[in-house]
Enzyme design. Sequence first.
Site: not given
Ligand SMILES: [Zn+2]
Length: 1218
Positions: A27, A226
Amino acid sequence: MRVTTHPITNVPGKPRFKYVGNMHGDETVSRQVLVYLIEYLLSHYGAEPRVTELVDSTDISIMPSMNPDGFEKATEGDCVGGVGRGNAQHIDLNRSFPDQFDPSSVLASDAPEVTAIIKWILRKKFVLSGNLHGGSVVASYPFDDSSSHMWSGVYSKSPDDALFQYLARTYAENHPIMGEGKPHCTDDPNVEFKDGITNGAKWYDVQGGMQDFNYLKGNCFEVTFELSCCKYPLASELHTEWNNNREALLAYMEKVHIGVKGFVMASSGMGLPDANISVAGIDHNITTWIFGDYYRLLLPGTYNLTASSPGYLPKTVNNVAVVEGKATSLNFTLKDLSEEMPAPEPPASPVPTTAFAPTDQSLDNQGASPPAPSVQPQDFRHHSYSEMELFLQQVNSVHSSITHLYSVGQSVQGRELYVMEISTNAGIDETGKPEIMFVGNLHGSDAVGREMLLNLVEYLCSNYGSEALVTRLLNSTRVHILPSMNPDGYEMVLEDVRYSSNQNTDLNSNFPERSYEKNFAQPETAAVMDWIKAHSFVLSASVIGGMIGVKYPNSAGSTDEALFKTVTEACLVEYSSLQMSEACDFKHYVSAGPTAGIDMQTWVYQNTDSLGFSIGLSCDLYPEAEDMLTYWKQNHRVLLQFIQQVHFSVRGRVTDVQSGQAISNATIVVDGSKHQVHTSNSGQYWRPLAPGKYELQASAPGYTSVSVSVTVSDTRVEQVDIGLTQEHLSQPADQLEEEEFERLLEDRSSAHGLEQLIQSLLPAGTLRYRTYREHSEFLQALTLNFPHITRLYSLGHSWEFRTIWALEISGSPESSQPTEPKMRYVTGVHGNAAAGPELLLEFASVLCINYGGNPTVTKLIDRSRIVIVPCVNPDGREVAQEEKCFSTAGLTNAHGVDLDTDFLYGSLSVQPETRAMMDLIEGGGFSLSVNLEGGSLLVTYPYDRATQPAQSEETLKYLASVYANNHPEMHYGVPGCKYGPALVQGGTVRGAEFSSHSGSMKDFSMDVALCPEITVYTSCCLYPPAQQLFLLWEEHRMALFAMLLELHKGLSGVVRDRKGQPVSDAVVNVNGSVFVRTDTQGYFHTLLPPGTHQLQVYAQGFQQQLRQVNVSPHQMASPLLIEFTENSTHFSQEVVLAAAISIPTVLLSSLLIWHFRSAKFNRCRDGVRWLRRRRDDLQMEAIVSEKSPLRQVFLEESEMCREERGWAGLLGQQRTAQ
Ligand SMILES: [Zn+2]
């Protein structure tokens, strides 16, 4: 990356914030976005008030990647991820923290990343944190799991649930996608989050997550963000991601300042670490950090707060109001349980309560918050020895980041002679920081100095960080304060047992007249003498009563008299009611004991590096407390002014010329004074001097002494760095290198030398047309890749606010080496001639890429300063049209001005683009300039205006022909263009004959800076098709390099007097016309065509020198050493023979490197200097009369400079106001 002011030390009153990115290696968006954030904070600090305040008031830590191993495995473009999520042991780091429901069993060796982070969290006690992930777009707040560990749908509420929702929402609502709450990610297209936020466990259960650990064990509120559906998007998406997150990242950081903050202290004033702060109704305590400081984030409302610490009585404060915005300040003082008697109320909080005010008012130009008023001392009373000791220790513990308490020795009765040093990094000898000291209470009965100095300690400490002057003073000065030199005498007075002891010597008359008499000094005097000698206090003062005013030692007949007067006058201005000493009645003061010595200020002046003063603040010696308050209010600014005076010193470093190493304990003396100062371990010295002209001499054992002249003005600080040469030392290495360079230059200038160079170059291959933005990015990328040889800076902005960049390429781009010849390549004055900018970018790339690999390029860069201005008119360039060979679109700037007609010297209303170039040309010290244009195939040389040919036309024509001859076709003289001349002999022509116009850049360069500039018309078509760029580059690259070789030819040398001192501003007249002037090092450089030239060198006060020199077309300029003899009565015009000595040898043997540095005033000074020079020149040519507008320009320019002088200037003004 820690981003804050004073990033090395811990400062009380600054909450700590962190961002952690890329915890899951796959990520990746956060990893780069956090790098952008660092860049953003650094580049906007000092420019944007919001960023400045944030960085000043917050201790920010940014970790772009917590899982660098995982990241290396992940693949760009892989949106789903998986590969690289865990660390190298395939451990999911966000499942490996100790969990409140199930302690983690992950081994530290398996997840060293987690172990490291845990240590960091516990040590730093962050207040607020963001944990950045990818795979969705949502803000997820604690708790992350529940005891049931249902995989989803269980809202696991923390005690601070409302606050967490608020924090999460802060990020989400500032993020354009997150705030919508509909991320539409492909793996879960239908999921929606109200307001873009969710409880972690409700979304899905995460056991062993980092954010819960932060909250439960780390004192820190952390939310998980996120950032994007795609975990590892293509790099091209990163810019968009940064734009999506920038505001959210900043807004979230600012929330570290909400709620309640303050200190928990013991009654002694000492901060209590790890004390508990609890809020009634919220089952979550936080604890204080190492300074006893705490930050309790809270939503607006009214709260009851309790502070507690083992061994102390807890204390509760009810109804603490928290409002929107900045935190409410609340300090707790806890009573020791062992205290039986109620302790006297401690002095009102010495803790700064305005720590978040910007430290510099100028940054606060929006006027949002007025500057914080300075905090005045509260504690006006007489302090007994033990009270004083307690007071100093309290201050030292509360303000430990800027204080250092030490003792210089003991009194006869064993009391410590305490000194409080106050400064950033107190106790550490920092480069560039002068030291100053105050002494009080030399007479036991003189309590004024003692109390005023204690007040000064309190004032400096409590205003640091909030009051601009105090902050600047402590950032730049080490202030040492000895409040009581005679604590025994004071106690005797206090007990009203005056003069009953044997030890009642008047310490202010106890300093020995000669050094060998030290043994008669009292222990206090001896201790203070040792102390002063061990430090290099630039100024020192005893603060006394019995007098109002400033006294200084007898320095009649010395140049120091003026300095003593200047400092005294500057201080006198600050007395609110200037009663002067006659107002005081001295009768009640009886000097006791033997007075066989001299006073301190005289001793200091005669025996140490320091200059001593006495500052009298009141007639009373032992006033009532309320009178002390009055004296402080009236006169404390005198003490601050005195500290500022230390900065009006000539300062600099003394270094070894060969090694560049500092020479410590070198002696600096000034003609007309016996006072000596010595350099510190880092080679630094300070020498206060009143405005005027001085001769400074530097000497050190084993080195040849050097004298330099220095002019001190009252408006700026002179930096004079001095290089000393070791006696009897030769420089074979440098000579070899010099010969090598000469050979190289000769080789490259020979028949096919340049062609061979071109063949050997690595191609850069970057050619294409770029937009302004691509152009800027390319330049930045170049400097990122070649940081050691490049420097990119802005010359200014166009009307449409595009930056006019200058790229400097040299072996030492950060330092100024005036003896390296300087070359300028400019293009894009007319935006429609679009090939030039691309050719120069390619040229810059080729230079950089070949540095280190190609010996010729390496040497050329090491020995030249190359400044490339790849687009003077970016607005015009932006509207020019590709493949339009003859279009005038973009010819002018955004205001329709042809910039090449705008260089009118003396004009104050030139275009911003012109002004930017003028500043560069005026201040630059360039020896040669090449300007690329388009629309024909030829080279023009000055002048462009219809006038007489330039006196140096032979040189100019020669330089133009060097370019034309190194172009495959230009020198045939047949441009073959639709417009313009059909035939140009040799491809070169005087500008006026090609296209006569006034106000051109090259005429300005010639007139104002004596720098020859040629204009190259690169091809008939102004904006040729992109595929022709490479062909153009092939045609021009050899000529561009040829000019760089030419830079090292011509004539250079050093002019100095018989003592070896450089003679600046000497005029070098060549063949009766061309002339150049020497710089501050006595260095000159001018380009000349090959042949024999007659030189005439003259300077005021010296005999004229005549020389004949030969300039070769292939060889490097042979440097001349010209030594002047003073103009004496027996006048004779002797021609001094000089050997051809290479430049470094000349410079080394001239024994001296010196330069003036004065960043703030450079532009002004240079401006004034050129005007002055220009004026002199014009007078010399007898062109100008008194009626010329020049005089007016000169005055206006000086006026402007006065306004720009800033802080130091203000002081100067106060001085002149006297
Ligand atoms: Zn993550």
